[in-house]
Design a protein around this motif. Structure first.
Motif, short mmCIF file in Angstrom:
data_model
loop_
_atom_site.label_atom_id
_atom_site.label_comp_id
_atom_site.label_asym_id
_atom_site.label_seq_id
_atom_site.Cartn_x
_atom_site.Cartn_y
_atom_site.Cartn_z
N GLY A 134 0.79 -1.22 0.00
CA GLY A 134 0.00 0.00 0.00
C GLY A 134 0.82 1.27 0.00
N ARG A 135 2.08 1.17 0.27
CA ARG A 135 2.94 2.36 0.28
C ARG A 135 3.72 2.41 -1.02
N PRO A 136 3.72 3.56 -1.68
CA PRO A 136 4.45 3.67 -2.95
C PRO A 136 5.96 3.65 -2.72
N THR A 137 6.67 3.15 -3.71
CA THR A 137 8.13 3.17 -3.65
C THR A 137 8.61 4.55 -4.09
N LEU A 138 9.87 4.84 -3.83
CA LEU A 138 10.45 6.10 -4.27
C LEU A 138 10.37 6.20 -5.79
N ASP A 139 10.64 5.12 -6.49
CA ASP A 139 10.56 5.13 -7.96
C ASP A 139 9.15 5.48 -8.42
N GLU A 140 8.15 4.93 -7.76
CA GLU A 140 6.75 5.24 -8.12
C GLU A 140 6.43 6.70 -7.88
N LEU A 141 6.91 7.26 -6.78
CA LEU A 141 6.67 8.68 -6.49
C LEU A 141 7.36 9.58 -7.51
N ILE A 142 8.58 9.23 -7.88
CA ILE A 142 9.31 10.02 -8.88
C ILE A 142 8.58 9.97 -10.21
N GLU A 165 5.39 9.39 -10.72
CA GLU A 165 4.16 10.15 -10.57
C GLU A 165 4.43 11.65 -10.70
N ASP A 166 5.52 12.11 -10.10
CA ASP A 166 5.89 13.52 -10.20
C ASP A 166 6.22 13.91 -11.64
N ARG A 167 6.96 13.05 -12.34
CA ARG A 167 7.28 13.31 -13.75
C ARG A 167 6.01 13.42 -14.58
N ASN A 168 5.09 12.49 -14.36
CA ASN A 168 3.85 12.50 -15.11
C ASN A 168 3.04 13.75 -14.83
N ALA A 169 3.02 14.18 -13.57
CA ALA A 169 2.28 15.39 -13.21
C ALA A 169 2.90 16.62 -13.87
#
Length: 92
Positions: A71-79, A81-85
């Motif tokens: 349920g917790r995103p990984t750092l790679d997933e957060l990065i 997501e930020d790029r996509n945003a």
């Protein structure tokens, strides 16, 4: 679930990002170009862990294990997501 095919796709993408030929990466990983080509193109049914880790190491990558459904995103997933945003933000 992580598959051998998806690992091959990621390896091919990173190799191209680093401007390495299959022959160059295969030499750095101490395996044949045919083995690397089979992995990148999803034509291998099985491949030993040591071969995959040699390739990943030559690319400066590693496999990471994590609990499924954490349920917790990984750092790679957060990065990502930020790029996509940022890609959707046309003001920037």
């Amino acid at each position: 679930m992580l598959t051998l095919s998806s690992i091959g796709d990621r390896i091919a993408a990173k190799r191209k990002e680093l401007a390495l030929s299959q022959a160059e990466l295969a030499q750095k990983a101490s395996l044949s170009r045919a083995t690397l080509d089979a992995l990148e193109n999803g034509r291998t049914g099985e491949m030993g862990f040591s071969k995959i880790t040699k390739i990943l190491s030559a690319l400066g990558m590693e496999l990471k294990l994590q609990e499924t459904g954490s349920g917790r995103p990984t750092l790679d997933e957060l990065i990502e997501e930020d790029r996509n945003a940022k890609g959707l933000d046309r003001r920037g």
